[in-house]
Motif scaffolding. Structure first.
Motif, PDB file in Angstrom:
ATOM      1  N   PHE A   1       0.860  -1.182   0.000  1.00 23.41           N
ATOM      2  CA  PHE A   1       0.000   0.000   0.000  1.00 23.41           C
ATOM      3  C   PHE A   1       0.900   1.236   0.000  1.00 23.41           C
ATOM      4  O   PHE A   1       2.060   1.170   0.426  1.00 23.41           O
ATOM      5  N   PRO A   2       0.420   2.381  -0.503  1.00 23.12           N
ATOM      6  CA  PRO A   2       1.273   3.571  -0.615  1.00 23.12           C
ATOM      7  C   PRO A   2       1.907   3.928   0.725  1.00 23.12           C
ATOM      8  O   PRO A   2       1.283   3.817   1.784  1.00 23.12           O
ATOM      9  N   HIS A   3       3.143   4.383   0.647  1.00 25.40           N
ATOM     10  CA  HIS A   3       3.961   4.580   1.840  1.00 25.40           C
ATOM     11  C   HIS A   3       3.265   5.424   2.901  1.00 25.40           C
ATOM     12  O   HIS A   3       2.847   6.559   2.650  1.00 25.40           O
ATOM     13  N   ASN A   4       3.140   4.822   4.078  1.00 22.94           N
ATOM     14  CA  ASN A   4       2.660   5.495   5.290  1.00 22.94           C
ATOM     15  C   ASN A   4       1.286   6.139   5.103  1.00 22.94           C
ATOM     16  O   ASN A   4       0.980   7.139   5.750  1.00 22.94           O
ATOM     17  N   ASP A   5       0.467   5.555   4.242  1.00 24.19           N
ATOM     18  CA  ASP A   5      -0.834   6.133   3.905  1.00 24.19           C
ATOM     19  C   ASP A   5      -1.936   5.251   4.489  1.00 24.19           C
ATOM     20  O   ASP A   5      -2.395   4.294   3.860  1.00 24.19           O
ATOM     21  N   ALA A   6      -2.360   5.565   5.711  1.00 21.95           N
ATOM     22  CA  ALA A   6      -3.377   4.755   6.376  1.00 21.95           C
ATOM     23  C   ALA A   6      -4.709   4.810   5.638  1.00 21.95           C
ATOM     24  O   ALA A   6      -5.455   3.821   5.614  1.00 21.95           O
ATOM     25  N   ALA A   7      -5.029   5.947   5.017  1.00 25.28           N
ATOM     26  CA  ALA A   7      -6.287   6.057   4.277  1.00 25.28           C
ATOM     27  C   ALA A   7      -6.292   5.113   3.080  1.00 25.28           C
ATOM     28  O   ALA A   7      -7.315   4.480   2.774  1.00 25.28           O
ATOM     29  N   ALA A   8      -5.155   5.006   2.392  1.00 24.95           N
ATOM     30  CA  ALA A   8      -5.075   4.090   1.251  1.00 24.95           C
ATOM     31  C   ALA A   8      -5.206   2.644   1.715  1.00 24.95           C
ATOM     32  O   ALA A   8      -5.878   1.827   1.074  1.00 24.95           O
ATOM     33  N   LEU A   9      -4.572   2.311   2.834  1.00 19.44           N
ATOM     34  CA  LEU A   9      -4.701   0.962   3.390  1.00 19.44           C
ATOM     35  C   LEU A   9      -6.155   0.670   3.736  1.00 19.44           C
ATOM     36  O   LEU A   9      -6.681  -0.417   3.441  1.00 19.44           O
ATOM     37  N   ASP A  10      -6.818   1.629   4.344  1.00 20.89           N
ATOM     38  CA  ASP A  10      -8.226   1.473   4.709  1.00 20.89           C
ATOM     39  C   ASP A  10      -9.078   1.206   3.469  1.00 20.89           C
ATOM     40  O   ASP A  10      -9.954   0.325   3.468  1.00 20.89           O
ATOM     41  N   ALA A  11      -8.816   1.942   2.395  1.00 14.28           N
ATOM     42  CA  ALA A  11      -9.598   1.778   1.169  1.00 14.28           C
ATOM     43  C   ALA A  11      -9.393   0.396   0.562  1.00 14.28           C
ATOM     44  O   ALA A  11     -10.352  -0.259   0.134  1.00 14.28           O
ATOM     45  N   VAL A  12      -8.153  -0.065   0.532  1.00 11.19           N
ATOM     46  CA  VAL A  12      -7.881  -1.385  -0.043  1.00 11.19           C
ATOM     47  C   VAL A  12      -8.555  -2.476   0.777  1.00 11.19           C
ATOM     48  O   VAL A  12      -9.221  -3.371   0.235  1.00 11.19           O
ATOM     49  N   LEU A  13      -8.406  -2.415   2.091  1.00  5.30           N
ATOM     50  CA  LEU A  13      -9.010  -3.452   2.928  1.00  5.30           C
ATOM     51  C   LEU A  13     -10.532  -3.416   2.844  1.00  5.30           C
ATOM     52  O   LEU A  13     -11.191  -4.466   2.933  1.00  5.30           O
ATOM     53  N   GLY A  14     -11.090  -2.230   2.662  1.00  4.75           N
ATOM     54  CA  GLY A  14     -12.536  -2.139   2.492  1.00  4.75           C
ATOM     55  C   GLY A  14     -13.023  -2.887   1.262  1.00  4.75           C
ATOM     56  O   GLY A  14     -14.155  -3.392   1.234  1.00  4.75           O
ATOM     57  N   GLN A  15     -12.171  -2.990   0.255  1.00  9.53           N
ATOM     58  CA  GLN A  15     -12.547  -3.676  -0.981  1.00  9.53           C
ATOM     59  C   GLN A  15     -12.260  -5.171  -0.946  1.00  9.53           C
ATOM     60  O   GLN A  15     -12.996  -5.950  -1.556  1.00  9.53           O
ATOM     61  N   VAL A  16     -11.201  -5.589  -0.251  1.00 16.47           N
ATOM     62  CA  VAL A  16     -10.742  -6.971  -0.440  1.00 16.47           C
ATOM     63  C   VAL A  16     -10.742  -7.824   0.828  1.00 16.47           C
ATOM     64  O   VAL A  16     -10.536  -9.038   0.732  1.00 16.47           O
ATOM     65  N   ARG A  17     -10.961  -7.234   2.003  1.00 18.32           N
ATOM     66  CA  ARG A  17     -10.804  -8.019   3.232  1.00 18.32           C
ATOM     67  C   ARG A  17     -11.633  -9.298   3.220  1.00 18.32           C
ATOM     68  O   ARG A  17     -11.183 -10.364   3.680  1.00 18.32           O
ATOM     69  N   HIS A  18     -12.840  -9.240   2.665  1.00 19.78           N
ATOM     70  CA  HIS A  18     -13.745 -10.388   2.715  1.00 19.78           C
ATOM     71  C   HIS A  18     -13.248 -11.575   1.895  1.00 19.78           C
ATOM     72  O   HIS A  18     -13.740 -12.695   2.055  1.00 19.78           O
ATOM     73  N   GLN A  19     -12.258 -11.353   1.028  1.00 16.24           N
ATOM     74  CA  GLN A  19     -11.777 -12.440   0.178  1.00 16.24           C
ATOM     75  C   GLN A  19     -10.789 -13.364   0.889  1.00 16.24           C
ATOM     76  O   GLN A  19     -10.479 -14.436   0.374  1.00 16.24           O
ATOM     77  N   TYR A  20     -10.295 -12.953   2.053  1.00 13.55           N
ATOM     78  CA  TYR A  20      -9.179 -13.662   2.665  1.00 13.55           C
ATOM     79  C   TYR A  20      -9.512 -14.128   4.071  1.00 13.55           C
ATOM     80  O   TYR A  20     -10.294 -13.513   4.789  1.00 13.55           O
ATOM     81  N   ARG A  21      -8.861 -15.223   4.435  1.00  9.47           N
ATOM     82  CA  ARG A  21      -8.995 -15.756   5.782  1.00  9.47           C
ATOM     83  C   ARG A  21      -8.313 -14.820   6.782  1.00  9.47           C
ATOM     84  O   ARG A  21      -8.950 -14.242   7.652  1.00  9.47           O
ATOM     85  N   ARG A  22      -7.022 -14.671   6.655  1.00 10.20           N
ATOM     86  CA  ARG A  22      -6.251 -13.798   7.538  1.00 10.20           C
ATOM     87  C   ARG A  22      -5.631 -12.675   6.712  1.00 10.20           C
ATOM     88  O   ARG A  22      -5.198 -12.904   5.589  1.00 10.20           O
ATOM     89  N   VAL A  23      -5.573 -11.500   7.298  1.00 12.81           N
ATOM     90  CA  VAL A  23      -4.890 -10.376   6.660  1.00 12.81           C
ATOM     91  C   VAL A  23      -3.849  -9.853   7.644  1.00 12.81           C
ATOM     92  O   VAL A  23      -4.175  -9.475   8.770  1.00 12.81           O
TER      93      VAL A  23
END
Length: 582
Positions: A311-333
């Protein structure tokens, strides 16, 4: 920017290429463009962690989907596996999109047809044809096997591997430029604020003995006593016969320093991240890491088999956006970050990242290699710096080779987790324990850290002075702040080499960091500040840096007067004199 030679640090990852088909063959289309595009998007989805229904063929893989060089390598390798005759064109890696890559494959412009699959004949039909051919019902003679073509040496001799040859070419670059190879210089003693190379004392900004512990008399004496008591090796895995009282003392005091229930130490810092990440997650999981994460984190991801995404360097908002889209696809993140980033000297936005972690049910691991002992009022790292409740982070890892003065790594967290790792993580179970000397050195350094917090304060003062002077001199130090890691971004590998050599001739040792270790436009010198540096040494170093940057700029502008010869090394300030003057 002028093109520069590919200078050595590490080989850039490249997709393994199959031998190209003969030039006389006409390109054969690989299939319907829509079908190929769908297949390419499937590979992109697997690698990027984005759901395939949210991908478009025209999305730039790098700019919008966060692909880095390792992800592109994974993609092109997968495509070569599906279409073995696709002749990889490097232009495909220049701002690639799934649609562009699919078009290259589908149209056959890169000779990308699927490998032919032999047709299996029905056995009876084969017999009938044979009888017709021979007329006597006798089975046909098997045709003689064609003589096997000799395998190319690049497949059978390591020294002939293309990447080995390319490395040799990069090393030869130094001869062509007339510059000294800055790597593997032999330092002839302990490295503090000064170092000795070829019998010459230099002012040193090239080592991470941040608190001066690696040369502290008490640390040295403790290591000697440990050798006298326990020998030079643990001589076994800790799981079996390799544990010593010193190991248990160090682990207990590390856990206390970090505010965790337990800790375990390993013999190597890089291997700690590799083995822990590789062990805790696997296929069906996602590791999402800061885009500037250390190689040990990337290697752990690769070992695990989990999907990896930066995820983009030190960008918590970008991390939040990515996890909002893909978290449900994975067992553990698992989210992996660093406390202080080793190339840029900035600090992770830990409070915001913890909020994101909780919001999405992710796990969080922090590598404190460059933050333990260097930030926080008493050197307890990024957790102390932000006043974080320690259980909010699942795993605290780090190395013992920097502020803690020896060699090894550690991971700390909840007691049940650490006990599980002690019995199962391969890099611990199947490796000898830390040597007695290394263990005693780190234990003593840790105790000195607690007993002498003024070392941390002095380190912070020195780092702040260097940053303030460098900024005033117009040096590009990027986002470095409040840490002892300070880059001087030059933006050109060849200029960076010349700058490092000029400073070396002036009696200053500092390491160049070149492409491909960093992007070419981010080539830099990296200064490590220590508690042992004096204000006068820091002022001398920044003044010399400003002057040599000016000479480089003048040389680029074609001004021979300002780009004159560097001062004679004999005229350089004596580091020992500078220390005494301060």
């Amino acid at each position: 920017m002028a093109a520069v030679p590919d200078l050595p640090l590490a080989a850039a990852p490249t997709a393994p290429l199959s031998p190209a088909p003969p030039a006389c063959e006409e390109p054969v289309p690989a299939g319907d463009l829509d079908e190929v595009t769908e297949a390419v998007l499937g590979h992109v989805a697997r690698i990027s962690a984005f759901p395939v229904d949210r991908l478009r063929a025209d999305q730039p893989l790098i700019d919008e989907l966060g692909f880095d060089s390792l992800m592109l390598t994974d993609l092109f390798t997968s495509l070569k596996r599906q279409w073995p005759r696709w002749r990889f064109d490097e232009s495909a890696a220049d701002r690639p999109t799934a649609g562009r890559i699919a078009a290259l494959i589908a149209t056959g412009s890169a000779d990308a047809a699927d490998a032919a699959v032999p047709v299996q004949r029905d056995g009876h039909d084969g017999a009938a044809h044979a009888e017709d051919a021979h007329g006597d019902g006798a089975p046909p003679q098997a045709p003689a096997a064609p003589a096997a073509a000799p395998l190319p040496e690049e497949h059978t001799r390591i020294e002939c591997f293309p990447e080995v040859a390319a490395h040799g070419e990069r090393i030869a670059t130094f001869d062509r430029t007339g510059l000294r190879n800055p790597y593997f210089l032999v330092h002839e003693g302990g490295m503090t604020d000064t170092t000795v190379i070829d019998g010459r004392e230099l002012l040193s900004f090239s080592g991470y003995n941040y608190l001066g512990m690696a040369t502290h008399p008490q640390v040295n004496e403790a290591a000697k006593r440990a050798i006298d008591a326990c020998g030079t090796s643990a001589s076994a895995s800790r799981l079996l016969s390799g544990s010593r009282p010193l190991h248990l003392e160090l682990e207990a005091e590390l856990a206390d320093l970090l505010g965790c229930e337990a800790a375990v130490t390993l013999a190597n810092g890089h291997a700690t991240n590799v083995t822990v990440i590789g062990h805790l997650v696997g296929p069906g999981d996602l590791v999402i890491h800061d885009s500037l994460a250390h190689d040990s984190i990337l290697q752990g991801c690769k070992l695990s088999g989990a999907t990896r995404r930066p995820f983009p360097h030190n960008d918590a908002a970008a991390l939040d956006a990515v996890l909002g889209q893909v978290r449900h696809q994975y067992r553990r993140v698992l989210v992996v970050i660093e406390g202080v980033y080793s190339m840029d000297g900035d600090i992770a936005d830990l409070p915001a990242l913890i909020e994101v972690k909780h919001r999405h049910g992710a796990l969080l691991m922090i590598d404190e290699a460059h933050s333990i002992g260097t930030i926080g009022a008493t050197g307890r790292g990024v957790g102390e710096h932000f006043g974080i409740d320690r259980p909010a982070v699942d795993l605290w890892s780090g190395t013992l080779s920097k502020a803690l003065a020896s060699c090894g790594g550690y991971v700390a967290g909840r007691r049940e987790v650490v006990e599980y790792l002690r019995y199962t993580v391969p890099g611990f179970v199947y490796s000898a324990g830390m040597t007695p000397a290394d263990t005693a050195a780190s234990l003593t350094a840790l105790r000195l850290l607690r007993a002498e917090p003024q070392r941390v304060a002095r380190l912070a003062e020195n780092a702040a002075l260097f940053v303030r002077l460098a900024r005033a001199a117009g040096v590009d130090i990027g986002d470095s702040h409040d840490t002892p890691v300070v880059p001087c971004i030059v933006g050109d590998s060849l200029k960076t080499l010349r700058l490092a050599e000029a400073l070396f001739q002036r009696g200053i040792s500092v390491n160049p960091i070149l492409y491909p270790a960093v992007p070419e436009e981010m080539a830099r010198l990296r200064f490590f500040i220590t508690a042992d540096h004096t204000p006068e040494q820091i002022r001398d170093a920044v003044a010399a840096l400003e002057q040599e940057l000016g000479r480089l700029a003048a040389a680029d502008a074609g001004d021979p007067a300002d780009a004159g010869e560097a001062p004679d090394p004999a005229d350089a300030p004596d580091p020992a004199d500078a220390a005494r003057a301060a």
